[in-house]
Design a protein around this motif. Structure first.
Motif, PDB file in Angstrom:
ATOM      1  N   SER A 173       0.824  -1.216   0.000  1.00  0.00           N
ATOM      2  CA  SER A 173       0.000   0.000   0.000  1.00  0.00           C
ATOM      3  C   SER A 173       0.854   1.260   0.000  1.00  0.00           C
ATOM      4  CB  SER A 173      -0.970   0.000   1.181  1.00  0.00           C
ATOM      5  OG  SER A 173      -0.279   0.139   2.398  1.00  0.00           O
ATOM      6  N   VAL A 174       2.034   1.212   0.605  1.00  0.00           N
ATOM      7  CA  VAL A 174       2.933   2.366   0.583  1.00  0.00           C
ATOM      8  C   VAL A 174       3.369   2.644  -0.851  1.00  0.00           C
ATOM      9  CG1 VAL A 174       5.243   3.184   1.254  1.00  0.00           C
ATOM     10  CG2 VAL A 174       3.747   2.125   2.957  1.00  0.00           C
ATOM     11  N   TYR A 175       3.793   1.607  -1.548  1.00  0.00           N
ATOM     12  CA  TYR A 175       4.232   1.797  -2.933  1.00  0.00           C
ATOM     13  C   TYR A 175       3.070   2.196  -3.841  1.00  0.00           C
ATOM     14  CZ  TYR A 175       8.710   0.099  -1.407  1.00  0.00           C
ATOM     15  OH  TYR A 175       9.904  -0.029  -0.754  1.00  0.00           O
ATOM     16  N   ASP A 176       1.889   1.645  -3.610  1.00  0.00           N
ATOM     17  CA  ASP A 176       0.712   2.051  -4.380  1.00  0.00           C
ATOM     18  C   ASP A 176       0.401   3.523  -4.145  1.00  0.00           C
ATOM     19  OD1 ASP A 176       0.442  -0.500  -5.393  1.00  0.00           O
ATOM     20  OD2 ASP A 176      -1.169  -1.082  -4.011  1.00  0.00           O
ATOM     21  N   TYR A 177       0.502   3.951  -2.895  1.00  0.00           N
ATOM     22  CA  TYR A 177       0.239   5.347  -2.546  1.00  0.00           C
ATOM     23  C   TYR A 177       1.199   6.270  -3.283  1.00  0.00           C
ATOM     24  CZ  TYR A 177      -0.483   9.458   0.430  1.00  0.00           C
ATOM     25  OH  TYR A 177      -0.766  10.711   0.899  1.00  0.00           O
ATOM     26  N   TRP A 178       2.478   5.924  -3.274  1.00  0.00           N
ATOM     27  CA  TRP A 178       3.464   6.753  -3.968  1.00  0.00           C
ATOM     28  C   TRP A 178       3.222   6.770  -5.472  1.00  0.00           C
ATOM     29  CZ3 TRP A 178       8.117   4.471  -0.855  1.00  0.00           C
ATOM     30  CH2 TRP A 178       8.222   5.139   0.366  1.00  0.00           C
ATOM     31  N   LYS A 179       2.809   5.641  -6.040  1.00  0.00           N
ATOM     32  CA  LYS A 179       2.566   5.566  -7.487  1.00  0.00           C
ATOM     33  C   LYS A 179       1.407   6.459  -7.922  1.00  0.00           C
ATOM     34  CE  LYS A 179       4.285   0.904  -8.181  1.00  0.00           C
ATOM     35  NZ  LYS A 179       3.926  -0.500  -8.351  1.00  0.00           N
TER      36      LYS A 179
ATOM     37  N   ARG B 193      -0.514  10.986  -5.090  1.00  0.00           N
ATOM     38  CA  ARG B 193      -1.337  11.765  -4.159  1.00  0.00           C
ATOM     39  C   ARG B 193      -0.511  12.445  -3.074  1.00  0.00           C
ATOM     40  NH1 ARG B 193      -5.575   7.603  -2.047  1.00  0.00           N
ATOM     41  NH2 ARG B 193      -3.667   6.394  -2.064  1.00  0.00           N
ATOM     42  N   GLY B 194       0.665  11.959  -2.837  1.00  0.00           N
ATOM     43  CA  GLY B 194       1.517  12.512  -1.798  1.00  0.00           C
ATOM     44  C   GLY B 194       2.703  11.607  -1.560  1.00  0.00           C
ATOM     45  N   SER B 195       3.523  12.006  -0.593  1.00  0.00           N
ATOM     46  CA  SER B 195       4.715  11.211  -0.343  1.00  0.00           C
ATOM     47  C   SER B 195       4.867  10.828   1.122  1.00  0.00           C
ATOM     48  CB  SER B 195       5.956  11.982  -0.811  1.00  0.00           C
ATOM     49  OG  SER B 195       6.040  13.209  -0.132  1.00  0.00           O
ATOM     50  N   ASN B 196       3.817  10.997   1.915  1.00  0.00           N
ATOM     51  CA  ASN B 196       3.943  10.755   3.349  1.00  0.00           C
ATOM     52  C   ASN B 196       2.853   9.842   3.901  1.00  0.00           C
ATOM     53  OD1 ASN B 196       6.066  12.670   3.289  1.00  0.00           O
ATOM     54  ND2 ASN B 196       4.601  14.316   3.546  1.00  0.00           N
ATOM     55  N   PRO B 197       2.830   8.579   3.505  1.00  0.00           N
ATOM     56  CA  PRO B 197       1.793   7.673   4.026  1.00  0.00           C
ATOM     57  C   PRO B 197       2.054   7.294   5.481  1.00  0.00           C
ATOM     58  CG  PRO B 197       3.326   6.459   2.657  1.00  0.00           C
ATOM     59  CD  PRO B 197       3.711   7.912   2.557  1.00  0.00           C
TER      60      PRO B 197
ATOM     61  N   ASN C 142      17.274  16.769  -0.088  1.00  0.00           N
ATOM     62  CA  ASN C 142      16.621  16.064  -1.195  1.00  0.00           C
ATOM     63  C   ASN C 142      15.138  16.435  -1.196  1.00  0.00           C
ATOM     64  OD1 ASN C 142      15.504  14.390  -3.091  1.00  0.00           O
ATOM     65  ND2 ASN C 142      16.022  12.481  -2.048  1.00  0.00           N
ATOM     66  N   PRO C 143      14.733  17.387  -2.017  1.00  0.00           N
ATOM     67  CA  PRO C 143      13.335  17.810  -2.042  1.00  0.00           C
ATOM     68  C   PRO C 143      12.343  16.700  -2.403  1.00  0.00           C
ATOM     69  CG  PRO C 143      14.718  19.373  -3.245  1.00  0.00           C
ATOM     70  CD  PRO C 143      15.569  18.176  -2.913  1.00  0.00           C
ATOM     71  N   LYS C 144      12.836  15.592  -2.963  1.00  0.00           N
ATOM     72  CA  LYS C 144      11.959  14.489  -3.348  1.00  0.00           C
ATOM     73  C   LYS C 144      11.935  13.366  -2.310  1.00  0.00           C
ATOM     74  CE  LYS C 144      12.379  15.343  -8.252  1.00  0.00           C
ATOM     75  NZ  LYS C 144      12.698  14.794  -9.562  1.00  0.00           N
ATOM     76  N   VAL C 145      12.539  13.583  -1.143  1.00  0.00           N
ATOM     77  CA  VAL C 145      12.558  12.549  -0.112  1.00  0.00           C
ATOM     78  C   VAL C 145      11.122  12.164   0.252  1.00  0.00           C
ATOM     79  CG1 VAL C 145      12.709  14.173   1.849  1.00  0.00           C
ATOM     80  CG2 VAL C 145      13.572  11.835   2.093  1.00  0.00           C
ATOM     81  N   LYS C 146      10.917  10.882   0.465  1.00  0.00           N
ATOM     82  CA  LYS C 146       9.593  10.364   0.836  1.00  0.00           C
ATOM     83  C   LYS C 146       9.642   9.953   2.305  1.00  0.00           C
ATOM     84  CE  LYS C 146       8.462   8.457  -3.742  1.00  0.00           C
ATOM     85  NZ  LYS C 146       8.251   9.692  -4.322  1.00  0.00           N
ATOM     86  N   PHE C 147       8.564  10.244   3.025  1.00  0.00           N
ATOM     87  CA  PHE C 147       8.451   9.903   4.431  1.00  0.00           C
ATOM     88  C   PHE C 147       7.366   8.859   4.615  1.00  0.00           C
ATOM     89  CE2 PHE C 147      10.260  14.099   4.336  1.00  0.00           C
ATOM     90  CZ  PHE C 147      11.197  14.097   5.365  1.00  0.00           C
ATOM     91  N   VAL C 148       7.595   7.923   5.527  1.00  0.00           N
ATOM     92  CA  VAL C 148       6.594   6.917   5.892  1.00  0.00           C
ATOM     93  C   VAL C 148       6.539   6.879   7.412  1.00  0.00           C
ATOM     94  CG1 VAL C 148       5.931   4.481   5.801  1.00  0.00           C
ATOM     95  CG2 VAL C 148       7.222   5.483   3.915  1.00  0.00           C
ATOM     96  N   GLY C 149       5.343   6.948   7.959  1.00  0.00           N
ATOM     97  CA  GLY C 149       5.180   6.834   9.406  1.00  0.00           C
ATOM     98  C   GLY C 149       4.570   5.490   9.757  1.00  0.00           C
TER      99      GLY C 149
END
Length: 159
Positions: free
Chosen positions: A14-20, A23-27, A147-154
């Protein structure tokens, strides 16, 4: 060989689906206590490295027990992974591995000395204060400058 449970695989997917979706980069992954969040973290790292071997991943938390637990789980699932620990409490200051497990207290003022990260995973994400002048807030700002494109996951059991 460690086999993830269906809900753990679903969380990672679901994290990878969210990024694809763009919609955002912080699931945020919400999973109950005892559900194997450390294994989810480990599989997120494993799958990211398989997709892009040069990816840099930072796993942040506020407890040294979680740093050790998450590190050991990754090494159990993916022993060949080049991973390090940056934690004063654990007497380790690794910096050059592709995956770094760190305590926010140890790394907050030193993040700028690391190579940029592509993914930042925050365990116990509910502990992040809303104020931006905290260690987490300052770290996030620095990570985004690097890195302005860094992705965050909580990850949390209590959103």
């Amino acid at each position: 060989m460690i086999i993830l449970r269906d809900y753990q695989n679903e969380a990672v997917a679901s994290v990878y689906d969210y990024w694809k979706t763009g919609r955002g980069s912080n699931p945020l992954i919400v999973a109950p206590t005892g559900s194997g969040k450390s294994l989810i973290v480990a599989d997120l790292c494993r799958s990211a490295i398989k997709m892009s071997p040069s990816v840099r991943i930072l796993i942040l938390t506020h407890k040294q027990e979680l740093i050790s637990q998450n590190y050991l789980e990754l090494k159990n699932l993916y022993p060949e992974c080049e991973a390090g620990v940056f934690s004063a409490g654990l007497n380790r200051k690794d910096k050059h591995q592709n995956v770094i497990f760190a305590g926010i207290q140890s790394i907050a003022k030193k993040i700028h000395t690391f190579e940029p990260f592509n993914i930042v995973i925050v365990d116990e994400a509910h502990t992040i204060p809303k104020k931006s002048d905290t260690q987490y807030g300052q770290a996030k700002e620095t990570l985004l400058l690097m890195n302005p494109k860094v992705k965050f996951v909580g990850l949390t059991a209590t959103p």
